[in-house]
Structure formats: C-alpha cells, structure tokens
Design a protein around this motif. Structure first.
Motif, short mmCIF file in Angstrom:
data_model
loop_
_atom_site.label_atom_id
_atom_site.label_comp_id
_atom_site.label_asym_id
_atom_site.label_seq_id
_atom_site.Cartn_x
_atom_site.Cartn_y
_atom_site.Cartn_z
N ALA A 81 0.83 -1.21 0.00
CA ALA A 81 0.00 0.00 0.00
C ALA A 81 0.87 1.26 0.00
CB ALA A 81 -0.94 -0.01 1.20
N ALA A 82 1.95 1.23 0.76
CA ALA A 82 2.84 2.38 0.83
C ALA A 82 3.68 2.54 -0.43
CB ALA A 82 3.74 2.26 2.06
N MET A 83 3.93 1.44 -1.13
CA MET A 83 4.74 1.48 -2.35
C MET A 83 4.00 2.06 -3.55
SD MET A 83 6.61 -2.26 -2.19
CE MET A 83 7.02 -2.21 -3.96
N ILE A 84 2.68 1.93 -3.56
CA ILE A 84 1.89 2.26 -4.75
C ILE A 84 2.23 3.63 -5.35
CG2 ILE A 84 -0.46 2.80 -5.52
CD1 ILE A 84 -1.42 0.43 -3.80
N PRO A 85 2.30 4.71 -4.57
CA PRO A 85 2.60 6.01 -5.19
C PRO A 85 3.98 6.06 -5.82
CG PRO A 85 1.71 6.27 -2.97
CD PRO A 85 2.06 4.83 -3.12
N HIS A 86 4.90 5.24 -5.35
CA HIS A 86 6.27 5.28 -5.85
C HIS A 86 6.47 4.41 -7.09
CE1 HIS A 86 7.43 7.40 -2.18
NE2 HIS A 86 6.73 6.51 -1.50
N VAL A 87 5.67 3.36 -7.21
CA VAL A 87 5.83 2.44 -8.33
C VAL A 87 5.58 3.15 -9.66
CG1 VAL A 87 4.88 0.39 -9.44
CG2 VAL A 87 5.30 0.39 -6.98
N ALA A 88 4.66 4.11 -9.67
CA ALA A 88 4.37 4.83 -10.90
C ALA A 88 5.61 5.51 -11.47
CB ALA A 88 3.28 5.87 -10.64
N PHE A 89 6.56 5.86 -10.60
CA PHE A 89 7.77 6.56 -11.04
C PHE A 89 9.00 5.64 -11.08
CE2 PHE A 89 4.97 9.61 -8.96
CZ PHE A 89 4.81 10.57 -9.96
N ASP A 90 9.09 4.75 -10.11
CA ASP A 90 10.29 3.93 -9.95
C ASP A 90 10.08 2.46 -10.29
OD1 ASP A 90 11.96 6.08 -9.04
OD2 ASP A 90 10.87 6.00 -7.14
N GLY A 91 8.86 2.08 -10.66
CA GLY A 91 8.60 0.70 -11.03
C GLY A 91 8.56 -0.23 -9.83
N TRP A 92 8.40 -1.52 -10.13
CA TRP A 92 8.38 -2.54 -9.08
C TRP A 92 9.83 -2.92 -8.79
CZ3 TRP A 92 4.01 -3.19 -6.53
CH2 TRP A 92 2.81 -2.87 -7.17
N THR A 93 10.48 -2.05 -8.03
CA THR A 93 11.91 -2.16 -7.80
C THR A 93 12.24 -1.99 -6.33
OG1 THR A 93 12.30 0.22 -8.07
CG2 THR A 93 12.36 -1.15 -10.08
N ALA A 94 13.50 -2.22 -6.00
CA ALA A 94 13.98 -2.02 -4.63
C ALA A 94 13.85 -0.56 -4.22
CB ALA A 94 15.42 -2.49 -4.52
N VAL A 95 13.92 0.35 -5.19
CA VAL A 95 13.77 1.77 -4.89
C VAL A 95 12.38 2.04 -4.32
CG1 VAL A 95 13.72 4.10 -5.87
CG2 VAL A 95 15.44 2.45 -6.64
N SER A 96 11.36 1.47 -4.94
CA SER A 96 9.99 1.65 -4.45
C SER A 96 9.79 0.96 -3.10
CB SER A 96 8.99 1.09 -5.46
OG SER A 96 9.00 1.83 -6.66
N VAL A 97 10.44 -0.19 -2.92
CA VAL A 97 10.36 -0.88 -1.63
C VAL A 97 10.93 0.02 -0.53
CG1 VAL A 97 11.20 -2.82 -0.26
CG2 VAL A 97 10.43 -3.20 -2.61
N ALA A 98 12.09 0.60 -0.77
CA ALA A 98 12.73 1.45 0.23
C ALA A 98 11.88 2.68 0.53
CB ALA A 98 14.12 1.86 -0.25
N ALA A 99 11.32 3.29 -0.52
CA ALA A 99 10.50 4.48 -0.33
C ALA A 99 9.22 4.15 0.43
CB ALA A 99 10.18 5.11 -1.68
#
Length: 218
Positions: free
Chosen positions: A21-39
């Motif tokens: 749920a917390a990753m969703i806003p980040h995935v649009a920019f960073d994809g399904w990646t470790a970057v989105s996981v960290a954010a």
C-alpha cells in the motif's frame, strides 16, 4: 511518512500488504523495484532491512502481492450487494476493482508489464481475482461450475483490464460498456450450458479453459 509505526512482532506476511500500500505512489515513477520498496518502507515506518526481506523473489512477487492487496480492498467494498441480481453483482464488483485503481493506472500498467513476462503467474493472478469476485457475489459452486465460472470471468476481467488501461473516454464510459457486453456473454453461457451434454467427454477440460487466460492481469 505515514502514521504507521514499526511493529516488532509483525511477520513478513503481515508486513507485505502494508508495504505494498505504501509502495503504490512510488511504483508509478520507480517501477516494481527495490527503490519503491525502500521508499514505501520509509513512508510506512518499516525497518528498511526488514522490508528488503519481504519480496525475496523480486518484482514478480511484488505484483503478485499487489493483486492480493487489490483483491482484499475490493472485497471489503462489496458488502451489502446481496439484494442485487447476479449480473449486477459481478458488474459492480469488477467496476469497483477498476474504480479503486483509478489513481493507480500507471502502477497497474507496470504490473501488467511484469505479468507479461510471467504467464503462469499471470494466469494464477487472474484466477484468484475471479475467485474473489465470485465469492463476494455469493457463489458457492463446488463442481465443474466452480472452475468454468472463474475461468470465464477471468478472461472477461483480463480483457477489460487491458481495455481500461487504454481507455481515455470520459469517466471510462467506454470501459463500462465493454464490461457490460462481456458480462452479458457470461450470463448467456449460464443460460445455455444446461443444454450442453452432460457427458464428460464433451466438456472442455480445465487445462483448455486455463489456456485461454492469456492476458496479464492484476
């Protein structure tokens, strides 16, 4: 950062939907990646070292978890539909699923791209979504109908998903029209299947039905 705080006694299975749920806003920019996981972990107050352990199989596991999260979110919104006709329930359920994801279209688009690389996972995801919809609509079939209903609805859902992703009509009106026509097809099948022979040799096999689920879906 959200109001969520770390919970030392949480299992990874309990953390997973919260992290998604917390990753969703980040995935649009960073994809399904470790970057989105960290954010997402930072936003949800999850220890980054723990968050790193939640998706050991990478992007495929992330989009699978996103599907499960979306199924749960959809099901929670489908209370009080018992007075609707079956067709109305199904349309409402599928439409609810897409309306809940309206602000996540790029996230969904990226999930579809991942599923396209993992057809077996895509078919499994489609099946689980169709199963969640039928259960929410009150279906209790346990015989061959259990499988045929989910296979057919899965195909309808997946096709509608791709249509929705490309739809730029006002209020996604074209998507809802497309969905209505496909659901009408399901109802037609339900009405005519009684005329099919009861001989198992003339029934389509489950493998044949599953083989038709070729659309990546979330």
């Amino acid at each position: 950062m959200t109001d969520e705080i770390a919970r030392p006694d949480e299992t990874l299975d309990e953390i997973r939907p919260r992290l998604i749920a917390a990753m969703i806003p980040h995935v649009a920019f960073d994809g399904w990646t470790a970057v989105s996981v960290a954010a997402g972990a930072a936003d949800a107050g999850i220890d980054p070292d723990v968050a790193h352990l939640v998706f050991p199989r990478g992007a495929a596991q992330m989009v699978d978890a996103y599907t499960a999260y979306a199924n749960t979110r959809m099901t929670a919104a489908l209370t009080g539909i018992g007075n609707m006709k079956v067709r109305e329930r199904i349309v409402f359920a599928v439409r609810t699923r897409f309306e809940q994801a309206e602000g996540e279209r790029e996230t969904v688009r990226r999930a579809v791209a991942i599923f396209a690389l993992h057809p077996a996972l895509s078919a499994k995801s489609t099946w689980r979504t169709a199963d969640a919809i039928w259960h929410a609509c009150g279906d209790t079939a346990t015989d061959f109908n259990h499988y045929s209903k989910r296979a057919i609805l899965g195909g309808v859902y997946a096709a509608t998903l791709l249509y929705w992703l490309a739809d730029e009509s006002d209020g996604r009106a074209d998507t809802w029209g497309f969905l209505d026509r496909r659901i009408a097809g399901i109802m037609s099948f339900e009405k005519t299947k009684a005329r099919l022979t009861s001989g198992s040799g003339n029934r389509p096999s489950i493998a044949q039905i599953l083989g038709r689920l070729r659309y990546p879906a979330v």
